[in-house]
Scaffold this motif. Structure first.
Motif, PDB file in Angstrom:
ATOM      1  N   SER A 324       0.809  -1.221   0.000  1.00 53.22           N
ATOM      2  CA  SER A 324       0.000   0.000   0.000  1.00 53.22           C
ATOM      3  C   SER A 324       0.840   1.268   0.000  1.00 53.22           C
ATOM      4  CB  SER A 324      -0.916   0.018   1.221  1.00 53.22           C
ATOM      5  OG  SER A 324      -0.146   0.036   2.408  1.00 53.22           O
ATOM      6  N   GLY A 325       2.142   1.165   0.319  1.00 54.32           N
ATOM      7  CA  GLY A 325       3.005   2.338   0.303  1.00 54.32           C
ATOM      8  C   GLY A 325       3.554   2.749   1.643  1.00 54.32           C
ATOM      9  N   HIS A 326       3.192   2.024   2.717  1.00 48.41           N
ATOM     10  CA  HIS A 326       3.815   2.262   4.021  1.00 48.41           C
ATOM     11  C   HIS A 326       5.214   1.632   4.012  1.00 48.41           C
ATOM     12  CE1 HIS A 326       0.142   3.562   6.215  1.00 48.41           C
ATOM     13  NE2 HIS A 326      -0.479   2.711   5.426  1.00 48.41           N
ATOM     14  N   THR A 327       6.240   2.427   4.312  1.00 46.59           N
ATOM     15  CA  THR A 327       7.604   1.911   4.439  1.00 46.59           C
ATOM     16  C   THR A 327       8.150   2.335   5.793  1.00 46.59           C
ATOM     17  OG1 THR A 327       7.925   2.098   2.048  1.00 46.59           O
ATOM     18  CG2 THR A 327       9.898   1.839   3.390  1.00 46.59           C
ATOM     19  N   PHE A 328       8.859   1.408   6.449  1.00 44.98           N
ATOM     20  CA  PHE A 328       9.276   1.584   7.833  1.00 44.98           C
ATOM     21  C   PHE A 328      10.788   1.394   7.932  1.00 44.98           C
ATOM     22  CE2 PHE A 328       5.246  -0.454   7.231  1.00 44.98           C
ATOM     23  CZ  PHE A 328       4.353   0.077   8.146  1.00 44.98           C
ATOM     24  N   PHE A 329      11.514   2.454   8.187  1.00 46.64           N
ATOM     25  CA  PHE A 329      12.962   2.373   8.381  1.00 46.64           C
ATOM     26  C   PHE A 329      13.279   2.381   9.871  1.00 46.64           C
ATOM     27  CE2 PHE A 329      12.712   4.128   4.109  1.00 46.64           C
ATOM     28  CZ  PHE A 329      13.743   3.489   3.429  1.00 46.64           C
ATOM     29  N   LYS A 330      13.892   1.322  10.339  1.00 46.08           N
ATOM     30  CA  LYS A 330      14.443   1.328  11.702  1.00 46.08           C
ATOM     31  C   LYS A 330      15.911   1.735  11.664  1.00 46.08           C
ATOM     32  CE  LYS A 330      14.150   0.573  16.158  1.00 46.08           C
ATOM     33  NZ  LYS A 330      13.382   1.495  17.011  1.00 46.08           N
ATOM     34  N   GLU A 331      16.582   1.352  10.588  1.00 47.49           N
ATOM     35  CA  GLU A 331      17.967   1.779  10.394  1.00 47.49           C
ATOM     36  C   GLU A 331      17.979   3.283  10.106  1.00 47.49           C
ATOM     37  OE1 GLU A 331      21.658   1.898   7.446  1.00 47.49           O
ATOM     38  OE2 GLU A 331      19.587   2.392   7.018  1.00 47.49           O
ATOM     39  N   ARG A 332      18.633   4.049  10.957  1.00 50.65           N
ATOM     40  CA  ARG A 332      18.787   5.505  10.838  1.00 50.65           C
ATOM     41  C   ARG A 332      17.509   6.288  11.146  1.00 50.65           C
ATOM     42  NH1 ARG A 332      21.251   6.182   4.949  1.00 50.65           N
ATOM     43  NH2 ARG A 332      20.706   8.363   5.374  1.00 50.65           N
ATOM     44  N   TRP A 333      16.408   5.629  11.479  1.00 53.88           N
ATOM     45  CA  TRP A 333      15.153   6.336  11.736  1.00 53.88           C
ATOM     46  C   TRP A 333      14.446   5.654  12.893  1.00 53.88           C
ATOM     47  CZ3 TRP A 333      14.079  11.081  10.828  1.00 53.88           C
ATOM     48  CH2 TRP A 333      12.790  11.577  10.713  1.00 53.88           C
ATOM     49  N   PHE A 334      13.178   5.932  13.097  1.00 57.28           N
ATOM     50  CA  PHE A 334      12.472   5.512  14.307  1.00 57.28           C
ATOM     51  C   PHE A 334      11.672   4.225  14.151  1.00 57.28           C
ATOM     52  CE2 PHE A 334      13.113  10.075  14.550  1.00 57.28           C
ATOM     53  CZ  PHE A 334      13.527  10.284  15.859  1.00 57.28           C
ATOM     54  N   GLY A 335      11.514   3.733  12.914  1.00 63.24           N
ATOM     55  CA  GLY A 335      10.749   2.518  12.700  1.00 63.24           C
ATOM     56  C   GLY A 335       9.286   2.741  12.391  1.00 63.24           C
ATOM     57  N   PHE A 336       8.847   4.007  12.282  1.00 68.84           N
ATOM     58  CA  PHE A 336       7.455   4.248  11.896  1.00 68.84           C
ATOM     59  C   PHE A 336       7.363   4.564  10.404  1.00 68.84           C
ATOM     60  CE2 PHE A 336       8.781   8.345  13.995  1.00 68.84           C
ATOM     61  CZ  PHE A 336       8.783   9.160  12.876  1.00 68.84           C
ATOM     62  N   ASP A 337       6.164   4.446   9.876  1.00 73.34           N
ATOM     63  CA  ASP A 337       5.912   4.677   8.453  1.00 73.34           C
ATOM     64  C   ASP A 337       5.853   6.181   8.181  1.00 73.34           C
ATOM     65  OD1 ASP A 337       3.796   4.252  10.230  1.00 73.34           O
ATOM     66  OD2 ASP A 337       2.351   3.821   8.661  1.00 73.34           O
ATOM     67  N   ASP A 338       6.612   6.608   7.181  1.00 75.97           N
ATOM     68  CA  ASP A 338       6.779   8.037   6.944  1.00 75.97           C
ATOM     69  C   ASP A 338       7.032   8.261   5.458  1.00 75.97           C
ATOM     70  OD1 ASP A 338       7.656  10.661   6.735  1.00 75.97           O
ATOM     71  OD2 ASP A 338       8.767  10.624   8.615  1.00 75.97           O
ATOM     72  N   GLY A 339       6.007   8.766   4.745  1.00 71.40           N
ATOM     73  CA  GLY A 339       6.156   8.987   3.322  1.00 71.40           C
ATOM     74  C   GLY A 339       7.208  10.012   2.975  1.00 71.40           C
ATOM     75  N   MET A 340       7.315  11.089   3.756  1.00 74.73           N
ATOM     76  CA  MET A 340       8.291  12.137   3.444  1.00 74.73           C
ATOM     77  C   MET A 340       9.721  11.652   3.682  1.00 74.73           C
ATOM     78  SD  MET A 340       6.424  15.665   4.683  1.00 74.73           S
ATOM     79  CE  MET A 340       5.778  15.069   6.238  1.00 74.73           C
ATOM     80  N   TYR A 341       9.954  10.941   4.794  1.00 75.39           N
ATOM     81  CA  TYR A 341      11.291  10.415   5.054  1.00 75.39           C
ATOM     82  C   TYR A 341      11.655   9.336   4.035  1.00 75.39           C
ATOM     83  CZ  TYR A 341      15.269   8.161   7.271  1.00 75.39           C
ATOM     84  OH  TYR A 341      16.507   7.621   7.511  1.00 75.39           O
ATOM     85  N   THR A 342      10.693   8.481   3.680  1.00 73.10           N
ATOM     86  CA  THR A 342      10.955   7.454   2.675  1.00 73.10           C
ATOM     87  C   THR A 342      11.334   8.102   1.347  1.00 73.10           C
ATOM     88  OG1 THR A 342       9.445   5.902   3.742  1.00 73.10           O
ATOM     89  CG2 THR A 342       9.954   5.505   1.432  1.00 73.10           C
ATOM     90  N   GLY A 343      10.638   9.182   0.983  1.00 73.14           N
ATOM     91  CA  GLY A 343      11.005   9.898  -0.230  1.00 73.14           C
ATOM     92  C   GLY A 343      12.420  10.450  -0.166  1.00 73.14           C
TER      93      GLY A 343
END
Length: 460
Positions: A324-343
Motif C-alpha cells: 500500500s506504500g507504508h515503508t518503515f525504516f528502523k535503520e537511521r530512523w524511528f521505525g514508523f511509516d513516513d512517506g516524506m522520510y521514505t522519499g
C-alpha cells in the motif's frame, strides 16, 4: 455509566468513521477517556496529539484534547501535521505516546484516530479493548492534565536533513493531493537541496483535485503529466496524512512500493548485512530472493501498518514495507511509516546516479494485476468467506500456501492472493506471474475456488 458507540468504527489498525454519524464529537471524547485510562495503566503521563487537514479536524481535536486531559494526561498539541510528524513528536516529546486524528485517504466526510501508547501502535485486540472499556464506562479522573502547544515542523525537518545527504541536487515534482503532507514536504526536499515543483500542496480537506491515495493509478496521472511537461526527473506522491509514498519515473512508470522496497533493502543491507526485512503478503514474490541475494533475511507478514510495526519489534527488523506504500525504516530512523522520510531516502539513493529513472526501471518486475476488490453486502462477510476458503479450498497446482492473512497461493511461475480487508467489507485479490499464460492459469484456479463459495461476479 455505560456509553453507546458505533462498534463498526473500531477497525483492525485504527478507529475510523463518518463524522457526525458514526464518529461524533461525543464518541471522540469517550474514546479519548478510554485511551487515557489505558495510557495511565502503562505508566504514561504525557501524550502528543495532532490532526490532518480535514475540515472536521479542529473541533474533533479539541474534544480529544479535553478527554485526554480529563483522563489525567498532560497533552502536547502539535496542531495540523502529517501522521509521521505526530509519531516524531510522540518519540521526542513524550514517552512514545500519541494520537493522530486522521481519515488518511478516506473520502472527506471521514475521520479517525491512529494511536500509539508507550511505543506500541494499537491494533486488533487493543482497539477492541478500547471499545469494551467505553461500553463498560470510563469516567474522568479527579486531577486533570495540562495542555500545551508545540511546533515540531522545524525539528522534524532538521532531523531528516541531518540524516539524509544527496550526492547531487535533484529536480523533483511532488503531489500531495491537497493532503496535509503538502504543508511540509516541499520544505523538506528544498532543505535537502532539491528543486521542487509542487502539485496540490495547498491543504484542502475537500480534496478538490484528486483523491489523496497514491496506490491508485488514476491519482498519479497529474504527476505523470507534470514530469512530461517539466525538467523534473522523478515524481513523489503522498496520501492524505503523509505516511505513504507513491513514486513515478520520468517516463511515466509507476514504481510500486514492493519494487521500491528492493532498492531500500539493497541500500540498508550494504551497511547492515544479514538484517531482517519484512514485507506483507501483497508484495511481489521477487522480493524475497532479492533480499536473500543481497545478504538479508526476508520475513512475510500480515498486511496493516500496526501489524507490520509489531512484526518489526518481534523480529528486530531493520526495514519493512507493504504494497500500500507504508515503508518503515528502523535503520537511521524511528521505525514508523513516513512517506516524506521514505522519499528522502529514495532521493539519497537515486542522487548517486546521473539517471534516476533508469535505476528504478531496472528493478526486477513481473507481470501482475493491480489490487482487485470484491465488495460484500454486509460487514464481516469477507472474513467469513476467507475462513471458509482456508478450511476447504483446494489448489491442486500450488507449491505452497501461506495462510497468515487470507490465502497467498504460490505456484512455480507466480502467485495468487485473496484476503479480507480489515478496513472495508471487501475481499482483496492480487495475481502475479512470469507469463500471461501462467497468470491466466492461476486466475482460472482461483475463479473455480471462488465460484464454489458462491462468488460469480469476479473482477478478473
Amino acid at each position: 455509566m455505560s456509553v453507546r458507540i458505533a462498534a463498526e468504527i473500531f477497525k483492525a489498525y485504527d478507529i475510523r468513521g463518518i463524522v457526525d454519524e458514526t464518529l461524533t464529537e461525543d464518541a471522540v471524547y469517550h474514546i479519548g477517556l478510554a485511551i487515557a485510562a489505558r495510557a495511565r495503566a502503562l505508566g504514561v503521563s504525557d501524550i502528543a496529539i495532532g490532526r490532518d487537514g480535514r475540515l472536521s479536524g479542529p473541533r474533533l481535536l479539541a474534544r480529544l484534547a479535553a478527554a485526554l486531559q480529563d483522563g489525567g494526561l498532560n497533552v502536547v498539541d502539535v496542531g495540523m501535521v502529517a501522521t509521521p510528524m505526530l509519531y516524531y513528536a510522540a518519540h521526542t516529546l513524550t514517552q512514545g505516546s500519541g494520537v493522530m486524528l486522521t481519515g488518511s485517504h478516506n473520502p472527506p466526510q471521514y475521520n479517525g484516530l491512529k494511536m500509539m501508547l508507550a511505543g506500541t501502535t494499537l491494533s486488533g485486540d487493543g482497539i477492541q479493548e478500547l471499545h469494551q472499556a467505553i461500553v463498560a464506562g470510563v469516567t474522568p479522573v479527579t486531577t486533570c492534565g495540562s495542555l500545551r502547544s508545540a511546533d515540531v515542523s522545524t525539528a522534524y525537518r532538521e532531523r531528516i536533513t541531518s540524516d539524509i545527504k544527496l550526492a547531487r541536487p535533484m529536480n523533483i515534482v511532488i503531489d500531495a493531493g491537497n493532503g496535509v503532507a503538502g504543508a511540509y514536504a516541499g520544505d523538506v526536499y528544498r532543505a535537502l537541496g532539491c528543486s521542487v515543483t509542487e502539485l496540490f500542496c495547498d491543504v484542502d480537506g475537500t480534496f478538490p483535485n484528486h483523491h489523496p491515495d497514491p496506490a491508485k493509478p488514476a491519482n498519479l496521472q497529474d504527476l505523470i503529466q507534470a514530469l512530461q511537461d517539466t525538467d523534473a526527473e522523478i515524481g513523489l506522491a503522498f496520501d492524505g496524512d503523509g505516511d505513504r509514498l507513491g513514486v513515478v519515473t520520468k517516463d511515466g512508470n509507476i514504481i510500486w512500493p514492493d519494487r521500491q522496497l528492493m532498492l531500500y533493502a539493497a541500500d540498508v543491507l550494504a551497511r547492515q548485512p544479514q538484517v531482517k526485512i519484512i514485507y506483507d503478503v501483497k508484495c511481489t514474490r521477487l522480493l524475497a530472493p532479492w533480499i536473500r541475494e543481497h545478504g538479508g533475511e526476508p520475513i512475510i507478514s500480515r498486511t496493516g501498518h500496526s501489524l507490520i510495526k509489531a512484526a518489526m519489534k518481534e523480529h528486530e527488523a531493520a526495514l519493512a514495507g507493504e504494497m500500500s506504500g507504508h515503508t518503515f525504516f528502523k535503520e537511521r530512523w524511528f521505525g514508523f511509516d513516513d512517506g516524506m522520510y521514505t522519499g528522502a531516502r529514495l532521493l539519497e539513493i537515486l542522487s548517486q546516479s546521473a539517471d534516476a529513472s533508469s535505476v528504478l526501471n531496472a528493478l526486477p518486475e513481473a507481470l501482475s494485476t493491480p489490487e482487485l476488490n470484491i465488495s460484500m453486502d454486509n460487514e464481516g462477510d469477507n472474513h467469513r468467506i476467507i475462513a471458509q476458503l482456508q478450511a476447504n479450498a483446494q489448489f491442486p497446482n500450488a507449491e505452497n500456501i501461506i495462510d497468515i492473512d487470507g490465502l497467498r497461493v504460490e505456484y512455480a511461475s507466480g502467485f495468487g492472493l485473496i484476503r479480507a480487508s480489515n478496513t472495508t467489507p471487501v475481499l482483496v485479490l492480487r495475481f502475479e506471474a512470469e507469463t500471461e499464460t501462467a497468470l491466466a492459469a492461476i486466475q482460472a484456479e482461483f475463479k473455480h475456488v471462488l465460484q464454489q463459495v458462491g462468488l460469480n461476479d469476479l473482477p478478473f
